[in-house]
Design an enzyme around this catalytic site. Sequence first.
Site, PDB file in Angstrom:
ATOM      1  N   ARG A 130      25.514  19.311 -55.968  1.00  0.00           N
ATOM      2  CA  ARG A 130      25.093  20.645 -55.490  1.00  0.00           C
ATOM      3  C   ARG A 130      24.501  21.488 -56.629  1.00  0.00           C
ATOM      4  O   ARG A 130      24.882  21.341 -57.783  1.00  0.00           O
ATOM      5  CB  ARG A 130      26.281  21.351 -54.813  1.00  0.00           C
ATOM      6  CG  ARG A 130      26.693  20.612 -53.546  1.00  0.00           C
ATOM      7  CD  ARG A 130      27.816  21.297 -52.828  1.00  0.00           C
ATOM      8  NE  ARG A 130      27.435  22.595 -52.325  1.00  0.00           N
ATOM      9  CZ  ARG A 130      28.290  23.454 -51.776  1.00  0.00           C
ATOM     10  NH1 ARG A 130      29.561  23.138 -51.670  1.00  0.00           N
ATOM     11  NH2 ARG A 130      27.884  24.619 -51.343  1.00  0.00           N
ATOM     12  N   SER A 175      23.670  34.837 -51.887  1.00  0.00           N
ATOM     13  CA  SER A 175      24.809  33.919 -52.016  1.00  0.00           C
ATOM     14  C   SER A 175      25.993  34.656 -52.615  1.00  0.00           C
ATOM     15  O   SER A 175      25.902  35.216 -53.709  1.00  0.00           O
ATOM     16  CB  SER A 175      24.424  32.731 -52.907  1.00  0.00           C
ATOM     17  OG  SER A 175      25.575  32.164 -53.496  1.00  0.00           O
ATOM     18  N   GLN A 177      28.708  33.319 -53.636  1.00  0.00           N
ATOM     19  CA  GLN A 177      29.239  32.589 -54.796  1.00  0.00           C
ATOM     20  C   GLN A 177      28.485  32.993 -56.048  1.00  0.00           C
ATOM     21  O   GLN A 177      29.075  33.207 -57.109  1.00  0.00           O
ATOM     22  CB  GLN A 177      29.143  31.082 -54.555  1.00  0.00           C
ATOM     23  CG  GLN A 177      30.061  30.615 -53.440  1.00  0.00           C
ATOM     24  CD  GLN A 177      29.919  29.141 -53.131  1.00  0.00           C
ATOM     25  OE1 GLN A 177      29.073  28.451 -53.692  1.00  0.00           O
ATOM     26  NE2 GLN A 177      30.743  28.650 -52.215  1.00  0.00           N
ATOM     27  N   ASP A 323      28.336  29.604 -42.636  1.00  0.00           N
ATOM     28  CA  ASP A 323      29.149  28.388 -42.535  1.00  0.00           C
ATOM     29  C   ASP A 323      29.282  27.908 -41.090  1.00  0.00           C
ATOM     30  O   ASP A 323      29.887  26.864 -40.829  1.00  0.00           O
ATOM     31  CB  ASP A 323      30.540  28.628 -43.132  1.00  0.00           C
ATOM     32  CG  ASP A 323      30.463  28.781 -44.649  1.00  0.00           C
ATOM     33  OD1 ASP A 323      29.509  28.255 -45.255  1.00  0.00           O
ATOM     34  OD2 ASP A 323      31.345  29.444 -45.228  1.00  0.00           O
ATOM     35  N   LYS A 350      24.713  22.637 -48.807  1.00  0.00           N
ATOM     36  CA  LYS A 350      26.145  22.907 -48.593  1.00  0.00           C
ATOM     37  C   LYS A 350      26.929  21.612 -48.876  1.00  0.00           C
ATOM     38  O   LYS A 350      26.452  20.743 -49.580  1.00  0.00           O
ATOM     39  CB  LYS A 350      26.367  23.422 -47.169  1.00  0.00           C
ATOM     40  CG  LYS A 350      25.774  24.815 -46.940  1.00  0.00           C
ATOM     41  CD  LYS A 350      26.535  25.871 -47.695  1.00  0.00           C
ATOM     42  CE  LYS A 350      25.907  27.251 -47.537  1.00  0.00           C
ATOM     43  NZ  LYS A 350      26.489  28.237 -48.431  1.00  0.00           N
ATOM     44  N   ARG A 354      23.423  19.981 -44.158  1.00  0.00           N
ATOM     45  CA  ARG A 354      23.929  20.209 -42.794  1.00  0.00           C
ATOM     46  C   ARG A 354      22.832  20.165 -41.732  1.00  0.00           C
ATOM     47  O   ARG A 354      23.137  19.923 -40.561  1.00  0.00           O
ATOM     48  CB  ARG A 354      24.705  21.534 -42.734  1.00  0.00           C
ATOM     49  CG  ARG A 354      26.056  21.407 -43.400  1.00  0.00           C
ATOM     50  CD  ARG A 354      26.925  22.631 -43.261  1.00  0.00           C
ATOM     51  NE  ARG A 354      28.255  22.323 -43.805  1.00  0.00           N
ATOM     52  CZ  ARG A 354      29.101  23.227 -44.271  1.00  0.00           C
ATOM     53  NH1 ARG A 354      28.772  24.508 -44.265  1.00  0.00           N
ATOM     54  NH2 ARG A 354      30.281  22.855 -44.730  1.00  0.00           N
ATOM     55  N   ARG A 398      33.200  20.888 -41.965  1.00  0.00           N
ATOM     56  CA  ARG A 398      32.695  21.678 -40.835  1.00  0.00           C
ATOM     57  C   ARG A 398      31.897  20.817 -39.848  1.00  0.00           C
ATOM     58  O   ARG A 398      31.813  21.121 -38.669  1.00  0.00           O
ATOM     59  CB  ARG A 398      31.873  22.855 -41.335  1.00  0.00           C
ATOM     60  CG  ARG A 398      32.686  23.799 -42.224  1.00  0.00           C
ATOM     61  CD  ARG A 398      32.083  25.178 -42.313  1.00  0.00           C
ATOM     62  NE  ARG A 398      32.546  25.898 -43.490  1.00  0.00           N
ATOM     63  CZ  ARG A 398      33.714  26.524 -43.596  1.00  0.00           C
ATOM     64  NH1 ARG A 398      34.559  26.523 -42.572  1.00  0.00           N
ATOM     65  NH2 ARG A 398      34.052  27.156 -44.705  1.00  0.00           N
TER      66      ARG A 398
HETATM   67  C1  S3P Z   1      31.462  31.382 -50.017  1.00  0.00           C
HETATM   68  C2  S3P Z   1      30.119  31.672 -49.949  1.00  0.00           C
HETATM   69  C3  S3P Z   1      29.149  30.894 -49.165  1.00  0.00           C
HETATM   70  C4  S3P Z   1      29.849  30.002 -48.153  1.00  0.00           C
HETATM   71  C5  S3P Z   1      31.015  29.266 -48.743  1.00  0.00           C
HETATM   72  C6  S3P Z   1      32.043  30.262 -49.276  1.00  0.00           C
HETATM   73  C7  S3P Z   1      32.338  32.238 -50.849  1.00  0.00           C
HETATM   74  O1  S3P Z   1      28.402  30.063 -50.041  1.00  0.00           O
HETATM   75  O2  S3P Z   1      28.928  29.090 -47.615  1.00  0.00           O
HETATM   76  O3  S3P Z   1      31.632  28.451 -47.785  1.00  0.00           O
HETATM   77  O4  S3P Z   1      33.576  32.137 -50.724  1.00  0.00           O
HETATM   78  O5  S3P Z   1      31.812  33.014 -51.656  1.00  0.00           O
HETATM   79  P1  S3P Z   1      27.060  30.595 -50.760  1.00  0.00           P
HETATM   80  O6  S3P Z   1      27.440  31.682 -51.679  1.00  0.00           O
HETATM   81  O7  S3P Z   1      26.531  29.398 -51.500  1.00  0.00           O
HETATM   82  O8  S3P Z   1      26.155  31.031 -49.643  1.00  0.00           O
END
Ligand code: S3P
Length: 439
Positions: A130, A175, A177, A323, A350, A354, A398
């Site tokens: 990833r 995002s 994250q 998600d 992801k 997906r 998922r």
């Molecule tokens: C998440 C952010 C999302 C999500 C992941 C959890 C998080 O990812 O898809 O399951 O806890 O910050 P992205 O930030 O890559 O969109």
Amino acid sequence: MSQVKDIFTGKEHAAPGKGLKGEITVPGDKSISHRSVILGSIAEGRTEISGFLEGEDNLSTIAAFSLMGVNIERDGSRVTVEGRGLDGLQEPTDVINAGNSGTTTRLLLGLLAGRPFFSVITGDESLRSRPMKRVVEPLTQMGAVITGRKGSSVLPLSVSGRRLKGIAYRTPVASAQLKSAILLAGLSADGETIVNEPEKSRDHTERMLRLFGADVKTSGNSTSVRSTNRLTGCKIIVPGDISSAAFFMAGAAFTTGSELLIKDTGINPTRVGIIDILKKMGGSIELNSVRESSGEPVGDILVRGSRLKGVDIDGSELLPAIDEFPIICVAAAFAEGTTRISGAGELRVKESDRIAVMSECLAAIGIKNTEIEDGIIIEGLGAKNAKGGTIKSYGDHRIAMALAMAALRTETGVEIDGAASVDVSFPGFFKLLSKVRFA
Ligand code: S3P
């Protein structure tokens, strides 16, 4: 190194059913559970967490902080973290293995970039493919030294932590994250750190940082944080994960005799896209007992089965349901008419690609669809049921759960290859499904 489970194993036969009936709660929110351990570990004093998700991903986060000298006790879904303060984290004594968890990896990269020690993060086969460049890039601008294969764009990555400088950064993708990684780095950076997003991603980090006493400001899609090493431990009640509830919501929505109440679920506005999308498809969904708990909105969700109709869904509608793409595809499969999902390019990076995997799985159970570059077009069956068949989850939790729900409206059920992956986010999923399914 923590023992990370092989999630590509396990076979499960998901049976057909007329619908879902009863009252359930789903396990704790995955995103909030991660953050409660991360912030609890770098806060001063004790953090008591209830409703913690005992999923493989969250156990990876606990294991990572244990390697950094944090004392974390777990009794089922009750977790006590003896915070060491930001400056109390110790150099990890081994490689941190984040397993399948992108959230553990990206948030930790941000946090570790500003800590004065050396660390290495790796993960399972899926996580090692990833993209990490999106996080490495802004952290490097802040002064971090992160190195690894392929131009430091994939795991394993090593971090030589140091004092950082605050930046104003415009993220190329919405995002949470990525935003969270920069904000956590900002705790160890001189001055102010500002993140601007093209659209607002989930905001659990901001909410929880405030709860722990950090100076975080939000205005539109912009979030800023000031350097601090004075976070204070607190009590956190983790609500049910709407992304787990989503499978049951959709399953109830596309089976006409259903009536299902899902209690104590997180309904943060940045996460409720599944409710809006199912309603747009004609689903009957009510929110009751809406309240706030540990800085997050929570409520009970009542879903009644109905006939859904195909709709167009764009990237902005999908972001608060990012998600939920696999289960939205399944809902579309049983709707009347065509559903076109576009602006979903992020879904290709992801836990699996997906878009490609859902296209393959839908076809395997007899649902016509066309994969497009940034989405999918699905020909809904309307009132008819699908044939059923065998699907491969590619170790993606998922995908496995979405196809288990699809089984409700098949003639022969769905054989799921790689069913153990559900433990990543929803231990007990199959048991809960068999409890509320009626034939
Ligand atoms: C998440 C952010 C999302 C999500 C992941 C959890 C998080 O990812 O898809 O399951 O806890 O910050 P992205 O930030 O890559 O969109």
